[in-house]
Design a protein around this motif. Structure first.
Motif, PDB file in Angstrom:
ATOM      1  N   UNK A 275       0.817  -1.211   0.000  1.00 42.89           N
ATOM      2  CA  UNK A 275       0.000   0.000   0.000  1.00 42.89           C
ATOM      3  C   UNK A 275       0.851   1.261   0.000  1.00 42.89           C
ATOM      4  N   UNK A 276       1.993   1.220   0.671  1.00 38.61           N
ATOM      5  CA  UNK A 276       2.870   2.392   0.669  1.00 38.61           C
ATOM      6  C   UNK A 276       3.415   2.661  -0.733  1.00 38.61           C
ATOM      7  N   UNK A 277       3.626   1.595  -1.510  1.00 42.83           N
ATOM      8  CA  UNK A 277       4.091   1.779  -2.881  1.00 42.83           C
ATOM      9  C   UNK A 277       3.003   2.432  -3.729  1.00 42.83           C
ATOM     10  N   UNK A 278       1.742   2.050  -3.489  1.00 49.46           N
ATOM     11  CA  UNK A 278       0.639   2.686  -4.198  1.00 49.46           C
ATOM     12  C   UNK A 278       0.559   4.156  -3.813  1.00 49.46           C
ATOM     13  N   UNK A 279       0.768   4.445  -2.538  1.00 49.65           N
ATOM     14  CA  UNK A 279       0.742   5.827  -2.058  1.00 49.65           C
ATOM     15  C   UNK A 279       1.788   6.677  -2.771  1.00 49.65           C
ATOM     16  N   UNK A 280       2.922   6.078  -3.114  1.00 53.69           N
ATOM     17  CA  UNK A 280       4.007   6.820  -3.746  1.00 53.69           C
ATOM     18  C   UNK A 280       3.972   6.735  -5.271  1.00 53.69           C
ATOM     19  N   UNK A 281       2.976   6.083  -5.838  1.00 54.58           N
ATOM     20  CA  UNK A 281       2.919   5.903  -7.291  1.00 54.58           C
ATOM     21  C   UNK A 281       2.132   7.033  -7.965  1.00 54.58           C
ATOM     22  N   UNK A 282       2.226   7.063  -9.286  1.00 56.11           N
ATOM     23  CA  UNK A 282       1.489   8.088 -10.034  1.00 56.11           C
ATOM     24  C   UNK A 282      -0.012   7.856  -9.964  1.00 56.11           C
ATOM     25  N   UNK A 283      -0.437   6.630  -9.611  1.00 52.51           N
ATOM     26  CA  UNK A 283      -1.872   6.358  -9.467  1.00 52.51           C
ATOM     27  C   UNK A 283      -2.499   7.189  -8.354  1.00 52.51           C
ATOM     28  N   UNK A 284      -1.679   7.599  -7.383  1.00 50.98           N
ATOM     29  CA  UNK A 284      -2.232   8.336  -6.243  1.00 50.98           C
ATOM     30  C   UNK A 284      -2.828   9.659  -6.681  1.00 50.98           C
ATOM     31  N   UNK A 285      -2.218  10.302  -7.636  1.00 50.17           N
ATOM     32  CA  UNK A 285      -2.766  11.565  -8.152  1.00 50.17           C
ATOM     33  C   UNK A 285      -4.139  11.340  -8.756  1.00 50.17           C
ATOM     34  N   UNK A 286      -4.298  10.249  -9.478  1.00 51.08           N
ATOM     35  CA  UNK A 286      -5.588   9.942 -10.095  1.00 51.08           C
ATOM     36  C   UNK A 286      -6.631   9.587  -9.034  1.00 51.08           C
ATOM     37  N   UNK A 287      -6.205   8.885  -7.977  1.00 52.12           N
ATOM     38  CA  UNK A 287      -7.137   8.529  -6.904  1.00 52.12           C
ATOM     39  C   UNK A 287      -7.652   9.791  -6.217  1.00 52.12           C
ATOM     40  N   UNK A 288      -6.769  10.743  -5.977  1.00 54.03           N
ATOM     41  CA  UNK A 288      -7.198  11.999  -5.345  1.00 54.03           C
ATOM     42  C   UNK A 288      -8.204  12.737  -6.237  1.00 54.03           C
ATOM     43  N   UNK A 289      -7.959  12.706  -7.536  1.00 57.41           N
ATOM     44  CA  UNK A 289      -8.868  13.378  -8.463  1.00 57.41           C
ATOM     45  C   UNK A 289     -10.230  12.693  -8.502  1.00 57.41           C
ATOM     46  N   UNK A 290     -10.245  11.385  -8.286  1.00 56.19           N
ATOM     47  CA  UNK A 290     -11.498  10.636  -8.320  1.00 56.19           C
ATOM     48  C   UNK A 290     -12.476  11.063  -7.228  1.00 56.19           C
ATOM     49  N   UNK A 291     -11.935  11.555  -6.110  1.00 53.98           N
ATOM     50  CA  UNK A 291     -12.828  11.965  -5.028  1.00 53.98           C
ATOM     51  C   UNK A 291     -13.798  13.053  -5.488  1.00 53.98           C
ATOM     52  N   UNK A 292     -13.367  13.877  -6.451  1.00 55.79           N
ATOM     53  CA  UNK A 292     -14.219  14.976  -6.929  1.00 55.79           C
ATOM     54  C   UNK A 292     -15.284  14.504  -7.911  1.00 55.79           C
ATOM     55  N   UNK A 293     -15.041  13.378  -8.575  1.00 54.73           N
ATOM     56  CA  UNK A 293     -15.974  12.931  -9.614  1.00 54.73           C
ATOM     57  C   UNK A 293     -16.689  11.630  -9.262  1.00 54.73           C
ATOM     58  N   UNK A 294     -16.337  11.027  -8.135  1.00 58.83           N
ATOM     59  CA  UNK A 294     -16.934   9.740  -7.756  1.00 58.83           C
ATOM     60  C   UNK A 294     -18.399   9.903  -7.383  1.00 58.83           C
TER      61      UNK A 294
END
Length: 442
Positions: A275-294
């Motif tokens: 999970x820490x690797x996911x936190x540091x990956x480029x996917x994290x930026x997309x996950x944060x953006x998803x909160x606005x459109x989910x």
């Protein structure tokens, strides 16, 4: 007359834990214990951590390595600055795994294994200060992975164990080690099926034990294995109870469309340290953006908090608690509470058994393969010895109860049996019957 070795050592390098046992002369096998702040332990977590110590110039000038519970402590204390690796045994037979880089330093599998073993030795204290030249290392019947390369795995093992100073590295099947441990209880000749359930593999061996002139002799009849076990059970629980509360299966808006949240964000939950690797990956930026459109933004907010605040270890412990409770109860409460995240659900044992049905089927098939290869039916097996953490799961035990009946089933030494049995194998006069010599030249 064959002399008894002064000291033998068996090492059960497991997916989840590593256990070391030694014999001295003709005495019993005894476990090596590791002193921690919480008391002595013998099950040493198969985990590594690498923490960079920064110099005055702001650049890393030292890499501090730890293993076992000390690695977990380092990771929980500073997850973003610590590279944590657990269950790395699952990569041993993978040709696809060539190396990993940690602070620009290249690590092969054998480098990781050697670093782990050296730290294990250091924490073992006086008991492991002077080691014999020979070690009996446990190996699964079937290595984990989609297309495991057994020869590659054993070559990697040897390279790692030799760095600990061993000059004679031998391998014995893990369930055979458990069989030697169990054989101490036998008072008459018996054919024994040993089922060993680890974190990454489930292995089975059928062994015939007979007494001749007062000495116990053994004959291996058959073996089988499958690359699924406790870790797969954990992931099924998370996939059913946790991931949906973190957005899996929900939708987000993209212009005029409603699309499913990408599944790949949840595959990291197969192992909490990822999970820490996911936190540091480029996917994290997309996950944060998803909160606005989910469509259900509160679920994505939970996912972000779990990742940002390093709640993976707390999740792992909640899953373990549920499995343990369902081993003795028909119904239990799953409770994962960390920060503002609270997931609490009642789980019936029958629900859990439904989730792990594919793994149970694979285990059942492997048991039947061992019987078929031995040429025996269930009636030809006198005793069944179950060992390893997942042997407590009732649905796993039922596989054996259905075939062999309650009277034949025994268990015990769930975490020590393999290592102790391996150390006992080291005293056998004909080691070639029970172990295979390493393939690499000295």
């Amino acid at each position: 007359m064959t002399s008894v070795p002064q000291t033998t050592i068996g090492i059960d390098f497991g997916t989840t834990n590593t256990v070391v046992s030694m014999t001295h002369g003709d005495g019993p096998a005894t476990l090596v214990r590791f002193p921690t702040t919480g008391g002595e332990i013998f099950a040493f977590r198969s985990a590594l951590s690498f923490h960079a110590v920064m110099g005055a110039n702001g650049r890393p000038n030292e890499l501090v390595t730890e293993a076992g519970p000390w690695a977990i402590e380092a990771y929980v204390e500073d997850p973003l600055e610590t590279r944590f690796i657990q269950s790395f045994k699952t990569f041993a037979a993978s040709a696809a795994f060539t190396e990993t880089k940690i602070l620009n330093k290249r690590y092969l599998f054998e480098d990781l294994l050697a670093d782990f073993l050296l730290k294990l030795k250091a924490h073992g204290g006086p008991a492991m200060e002077t080691l014999p030249p020979r070690v009996i290392v446990g190996r699964p019947v079937t290595f984990a992975g989609g297309n495991p390369d057994e020869t590659l795995a054993l070559a990697r093992y040897e390279a790692g164990f030799r760095r600990l100073g061993f000059t004679d590295v031998r391998y014995a099947y893990e369930p055979v080690g458990a069989a030697f441990f169990f054989a101490r209880q036998l008072r008459q000749d018996a054919t024994v099926l040993v089922a060993d359930f680890g974190g990454g593999t489930s292995d089975f061996s059928i062994v015939r034990f007979e007494r001749h002139a007062g000495k116990l002799r053994s004959t291996a009849l058959a073996r089988s294995g499958v690359g699924v076990a406790g870790d797969a059970f954990d992931y099924r629980i998370i996939d059913q109870l946790v991931s949906p509360e973190l957005g899996k299966g929900s939708l987000y808006k993209a212009f005029d469309n409603r699309l499913p949240i990408p599944q790949r964000y949840y595959t990291a939950f197969a192992r909490w340290d990822q999970l820490a690797l996911l936190r540091a990956s480029k996917d994290m930026r997309d996950i944060r953006a998803l909160e606005r459109t989910a469509m259900e933004p509160e679920k994505i907010a939970r996912l972000i908090e779990v990742l940002d605040d390093n709640h993976g270890y707390a999740l792992y412990r909640a899953v373990s608690a549920l499995k343990e409770a369902l081993s003795s109860q028909d119904e239990a409460t799953f409770r994962f509470e960390a920060g503002s995240v609270l997931i609490e659900k009642t789980v019936r044992r029958t629900d859990f058994e439904g989730w792990i049905a594919p793994e149970l089927k694979a285990i059942e098939t492997a048991v039947d393969q061992a019987l078929e290869r031995s040429g025996l039916g269930p009636d030809g097996v006198d005793r069944v010895f179950l060992t390893g953490g997942s042997s407590f799961v009732p649905a796993v035990r039922q596989i054996f109860l259905r075939r062999f009946g309650t009277a034949k089933i025994e268990s015990g030494g769930e975490f020590e049996s393999i290592a102790s049995g391996l150390a006992l194998i080291g005293r056998e006069p004909d080691l070639d019957l029970w172990s295979e010599k390493a393939r690499l030249p000295v």
